[in-house]
Scaffold this motif. Structure first.
Motif, PDB file in Angstrom:
ATOM      1  N   GLU A  91       5.682  14.580  -7.119  1.00 32.59           N
ATOM      2  CA  GLU A  91       5.975  15.242  -5.850  1.00 32.59           C
ATOM      3  C   GLU A  91       6.362  14.229  -4.788  1.00 32.59           C
ATOM      4  OE1 GLU A  91       6.189  18.266  -4.418  1.00 32.59           O
ATOM      5  OE2 GLU A  91       6.278  19.000  -6.480  1.00 32.59           O
ATOM      6  N   SER A  92       5.618  13.143  -4.778  1.00 33.58           N
ATOM      7  CA  SER A  92       5.869  12.106  -3.787  1.00 33.58           C
ATOM      8  C   SER A  92       7.294  11.581  -3.894  1.00 33.58           C
ATOM      9  CB  SER A  92       4.870  10.975  -3.984  1.00 33.58           C
ATOM     10  OG  SER A  92       5.226   9.871  -3.199  1.00 33.58           O
ATOM     11  N   ALA A  93       7.701  11.266  -5.115  1.00 33.01           N
ATOM     12  CA  ALA A  93       9.049  10.734  -5.323  1.00 33.01           C
ATOM     13  C   ALA A  93      10.084  11.746  -4.860  1.00 33.01           C
ATOM     14  CB  ALA A  93       9.243  10.400  -6.801  1.00 33.01           C
ATOM     15  N   TYR A  94       9.887  12.990  -5.262  1.00 30.94           N
ATOM     16  CA  TYR A  94      10.847  14.024  -4.880  1.00 30.94           C
ATOM     17  C   TYR A  94      10.916  14.180  -3.367  1.00 30.94           C
ATOM     18  CZ  TYR A  94      12.854  18.630  -4.170  1.00 30.94           C
ATOM     19  OH  TYR A  94      13.620  19.666  -3.725  1.00 30.94           O
ATOM     20  N   ALA A  95       9.754  14.286  -2.739  1.00 30.57           N
ATOM     21  CA  ALA A  95       9.716  14.513  -1.294  1.00 30.57           C
ATOM     22  C   ALA A  95      10.363  13.354  -0.537  1.00 30.57           C
ATOM     23  CB  ALA A  95       8.269  14.704  -0.838  1.00 30.57           C
ATOM     24  N   GLN A  96      10.060  12.154  -0.970  1.00 27.03           N
ATOM     25  CA  GLN A  96      10.602  11.010  -0.244  1.00 27.03           C
ATOM     26  C   GLN A  96      12.106  10.880  -0.439  1.00 27.03           C
ATOM     27  OE1 GLN A  96       8.583   7.323   0.131  1.00 27.03           O
ATOM     28  NE2 GLN A  96       6.696   8.104  -0.753  1.00 27.03           N
ATOM     29  N   LEU A  97      12.554  11.093  -1.675  1.00 29.36           N
ATOM     30  CA  LEU A  97      13.983  11.017  -1.915  1.00 29.36           C
ATOM     31  C   LEU A  97      14.708  12.060  -1.079  1.00 29.36           C
ATOM     32  CD1 LEU A  97      14.375  10.416  -5.742  1.00 29.36           C
ATOM     33  CD2 LEU A  97      15.142   8.981  -3.865  1.00 29.36           C
ATOM     34  N   ARG A  98      14.149  13.248  -1.069  1.00 33.69           N
ATOM     35  CA  ARG A  98      14.785  14.322  -0.331  1.00 33.69           C
ATOM     36  C   ARG A  98      14.826  14.020   1.159  1.00 33.69           C
ATOM     37  NH1 ARG A  98      14.349  20.736  -1.325  1.00 33.69           N
ATOM     38  NH2 ARG A  98      15.072  21.319   0.735  1.00 33.69           N
ATOM     39  N   SER A  99      13.746  13.446   1.627  1.00 33.20           N
ATOM     40  CA  SER A  99      13.713  13.087   3.037  1.00 33.20           C
ATOM     41  C   SER A  99      14.751  12.009   3.354  1.00 33.20           C
ATOM     42  CB  SER A  99      12.305  12.629   3.392  1.00 33.20           C
ATOM     43  OG  SER A  99      12.329  11.640   4.389  1.00 33.20           O
ATOM     44  N   MET A 100      14.899  11.064   2.430  1.00 35.10           N
ATOM     45  CA  MET A 100      15.915  10.024   2.636  1.00 35.10           C
ATOM     46  C   MET A 100      17.313  10.637   2.673  1.00 35.10           C
ATOM     47  SD  MET A 100      14.773   6.843   0.204  1.00 35.10           S
ATOM     48  CE  MET A 100      13.079   6.477  -0.157  1.00 35.10           C
ATOM     49  N   LEU A 101      17.526  11.611   1.818  1.00 35.44           N
ATOM     50  CA  LEU A 101      18.836  12.255   1.785  1.00 35.44           C
ATOM     51  C   LEU A 101      19.087  13.006   3.090  1.00 35.44           C
ATOM     52  CD1 LEU A 101      18.790  13.653  -1.863  1.00 35.44           C
ATOM     53  CD2 LEU A 101      20.304  11.885  -0.973  1.00 35.44           C
ATOM     54  N   ALA A 102      18.072  13.730   3.551  1.00 35.20           N
ATOM     55  CA  ALA A 102      18.230  14.537   4.755  1.00 35.20           C
ATOM     56  C   ALA A 102      18.462  13.661   5.982  1.00 35.20           C
ATOM     57  CB  ALA A 102      17.004  15.417   4.964  1.00 35.20           C
ATOM     58  N   SER A 103      17.805  12.514   6.021  1.00 43.45           N
ATOM     59  CA  SER A 103      17.916  11.673   7.208  1.00 43.45           C
ATOM     60  C   SER A 103      19.184  10.834   7.200  1.00 43.45           C
ATOM     61  CB  SER A 103      16.710  10.751   7.304  1.00 43.45           C
ATOM     62  OG  SER A 103      16.762   9.793   6.268  1.00 43.45           O
ATOM     63  N   PRO A 141       0.868  -1.175   0.000  1.00 36.22           N
ATOM     64  CA  PRO A 141       0.000   0.000   0.000  1.00 36.22           C
ATOM     65  C   PRO A 141       0.901   1.219   0.000  1.00 36.22           C
ATOM     66  CG  PRO A 141       0.035  -1.048   2.169  1.00 36.22           C
ATOM     67  CD  PRO A 141       0.808  -1.926   1.253  1.00 36.22           C
ATOM     68  N   PRO A 142       0.822   2.050  -1.058  1.00 38.14           N
ATOM     69  CA  PRO A 142       1.859   3.053  -1.388  1.00 38.14           C
ATOM     70  C   PRO A 142       2.642   3.547  -0.170  1.00 38.14           C
ATOM     71  CG  PRO A 142      -0.312   3.674  -2.256  1.00 38.14           C
ATOM     72  CD  PRO A 142      -0.353   2.252  -1.856  1.00 38.14           C
ATOM     73  N   ASP A 143       3.751   2.935   0.021  1.00 32.93           N
ATOM     74  CA  ASP A 143       4.601   2.964   1.214  1.00 32.93           C
ATOM     75  C   ASP A 143       4.143   3.954   2.291  1.00 32.93           C
ATOM     76  OD1 ASP A 143       6.492   1.321   2.127  1.00 32.93           O
ATOM     77  OD2 ASP A 143       8.040   1.924   0.720  1.00 32.93           O
ATOM     78  N   ASN A 144       4.237   5.224   1.962  1.00 33.14           N
ATOM     79  CA  ASN A 144       3.578   6.270   2.743  1.00 33.14           C
ATOM     80  C   ASN A 144       3.544   7.474   1.825  1.00 33.14           C
ATOM     81  OD1 ASN A 144       6.243   6.755   2.609  1.00 33.14           O
ATOM     82  ND2 ASN A 144       6.554   7.146   4.773  1.00 33.14           N
ATOM     83  N   ASP A 145       2.450   8.190   1.800  1.00 33.92           N
ATOM     84  CA  ASP A 145       2.275   9.198   0.766  1.00 33.92           C
ATOM     85  C   ASP A 145       2.703  10.586   1.244  1.00 33.92           C
ATOM     86  OD1 ASP A 145      -1.247   8.522   1.075  1.00 33.92           O
ATOM     87  OD2 ASP A 145       0.265   8.912   2.586  1.00 33.92           O
ATOM     88  N   PHE A 146       3.837  11.018   0.720  1.00 34.85           N
ATOM     89  CA  PHE A 146       4.341  12.348   1.033  1.00 34.85           C
ATOM     90  C   PHE A 146       3.565  13.386   0.241  1.00 34.85           C
ATOM     91  CE2 PHE A 146       7.588  10.229   3.190  1.00 34.85           C
ATOM     92  CZ  PHE A 146       8.365  11.136   3.870  1.00 34.85           C
ATOM     93  N   GLY A 147       3.259  13.054  -0.983  1.00 34.94           N
ATOM     94  CA  GLY A 147       2.487  13.968  -1.807  1.00 34.94           C
ATOM     95  C   GLY A 147       1.389  13.177  -2.466  1.00 34.94           C
ATOM     96  N   GLN A 148       0.502  13.835  -3.162  1.00 38.18           N
ATOM     97  CA  GLN A 148      -0.565  13.106  -3.830  1.00 38.18           C
ATOM     98  C   GLN A 148      -0.132  12.684  -5.221  1.00 38.18           C
ATOM     99  OE1 GLN A 148       0.081  16.009  -2.783  1.00 38.18           O
ATOM    100  NE2 GLN A 148      -1.813  17.150  -2.637  1.00 38.18           N
ATOM    101  N   ASN A 149       0.717  13.455  -5.859  1.00 34.46           N
ATOM    102  CA  ASN A 149       1.190  13.127  -7.194  1.00 34.46           C
ATOM    103  C   ASN A 149       2.442  12.260  -7.076  1.00 34.46           C
ATOM    104  OD1 ASN A 149      -0.543  15.404  -7.542  1.00 34.46           O
ATOM    105  ND2 ASN A 149       1.282  16.640  -7.202  1.00 34.46           N
ATOM    106  N   ALA A 150       2.581  11.352  -8.029  1.00 32.52           N
ATOM    107  CA  ALA A 150       3.754  10.479  -8.036  1.00 32.52           C
ATOM    108  C   ALA A 150       5.025  11.301  -8.065  1.00 32.52           C
ATOM    109  CB  ALA A 150       3.686   9.555  -9.244  1.00 32.52           C
TER     110      ALA A 150
END
Lengths: 224, 224
Positions: free
Chosen positions: B18-30, B7-16
């Motif tokens: 934005e979601s991809a960007y937000a999640q990648l960025r979060s992974m980088l930051a963490s 189930p879409p891992d966890n939705d950072f954004g509604q669009n694929a």
DNA sequence: CACCTTAATATTGCATACAACCACAATTTC
DNA sequence: GAAATTGTGGTTGTATGCAATATTAAGGTG
């Protein structure tokens, strides 16, 4: 699959991706694409001779660079700056570009200096011949040399971000002949300072150059 | 079409996208994605639950922002900075960011100030709880407020470009407890200056804050 | 045994197909 | 006649397939 309509218009790069980016950027710099104009993916794809995919990548890149603006599901359009935006732009440049000149001039290679001289000459020629639309790109390349060679990776990145909008603002279009002449003289003096490897001189000239440019642009936009 | 494996891992954004960007960025930051690590399109696509296309767009965007580096036909990897690069980064920040603070503080809204206080508190809490990996993102948001509200569009853009690399450099990891405490105190004082709407105070504190941070990072990297 | 050549595999680059969405106009309804 | 509604054309968003390129491993040759 792209060999039908036109022999790939003209190849800026060898890859579809690079080619699309380079050509779009060139169109922006030359003013073929006016501020506010819509950039339709399909249209651009046909014009450049690639599919929509590399066009989208190029548009995204240009958006990240602040040269175009993308509205979701609506498309991309060329950024259009207000007079205030442009004044702000020169404020920031006045603050930091002289410093980049100070840092870079002692580090310039022979080829860099040569290239600066060539670009200054090309701008001079373009002015003489009235080909003002070429000035933005040439000027961008000229200032780019100082920015790229400053030796501080992050300062380069920041200044690159500042410098790019000038390419689409077409500021030279609003210069009076006198202001144009003065600007060209500044370029020549920057070349001289670079030849002399005198960073402080270059720094001072750069500050003058940018403040004069700000004045030219601001006065042009304030009394139409 | 993405409802199969997870189930879409966890939705950072509604669009694929934005979601991809937000999640990648979060992974980088963490720090989940370490500097130098390869970012495989297929792997990321499966992990985030979208196709390769939005992943590619996100990677391109991150590359334009300087958080990842793309080598043609080879792929993308997380940028890794040298110690010198990071020192340069703080030099530039010391030059630009205090000025942004000066400009922004008088322009901050009530909500902005509130948010600054909240972020400072959250960082404090994270330090207390030893969750240092959260600091980069929080700190980025904190400084981002000053940057975004400075009122000079181009200064914002330039500073955004400067601020982003700190998110992947994970500088807090090398702070001593004392340095961490001092940094948190600076944040608190910035909040106080913002509350007082005293731009000059904020400017001065910001300069102190960044120079102290530079020292912390440089000394940590120079004697291992 | 080292080195070059060649095959296999994995990964990206690009094109294309289809779905989702927006804008605007024609039509219906009050 | 004005407002709401539905339909339609065009544009972007996303998935997927195939081609091109790089990387690795294996095999042959000096």
């Amino acid at each position: 699959m792209n060999t039908d309509s036109t022999p790939p218009d003209n190849d800026f790069g060898q890859n579809a991706d690079e080619s699309a980016y380079a050509q779009l950027r060139s169109m922006l710099a030359s003013g073929i694409l006016q501020p506010g104009a819509w950039l339709r993916e399909k249209t651009l794809a046909e014009r450049i001779g690639v599919s929509r995919t590399p066009i989208r990548e190029a548009l995204n890149r240009l958006a990240a660079e602040g040269l175009v603006e993308i509205s979701r599901n609506k498309g991309a359009q060329v950024v259009s700056f207000t007079a205030g935006d442009i004044a702000d732009l020169y404020d920031v440049r006045a603050g930091f570009e002289p410093h980049a000149a100070l840092l870079s001039v002692p580090r310039l290679t022979e080829e860099d200096v040569e290239r600066l001289g060539l670009l200054a000459q090309q701008m001079e020629d373009a002015v003489q011949a009235g080909r003002h639309s070429e000035l933005s790109a040439l000027n961008g390349a000229f200032h780019g040399i100082f920015v790229e060679q400053c030796g501080n990776r992050h300062l380069s990145i920041a200044l690159r971000a500042i410098l790019r909008p000038t390419m689409v603002a077409h500021t030279f279009m609003s210069y009076t002949p006198e202001e144009l002449k003065r600007s060209m003289q500044h370029h020549a003096e920057l070349v001289a300072a670079a030849k002399a490897r005198d960073g402080e001189w270059a720094e001072a000239v750069m500050r003058v150059h940018i403040l004069a440019a700000k004045n030219a642009v601001v006065t042009a936009n304030s009394n139409p």
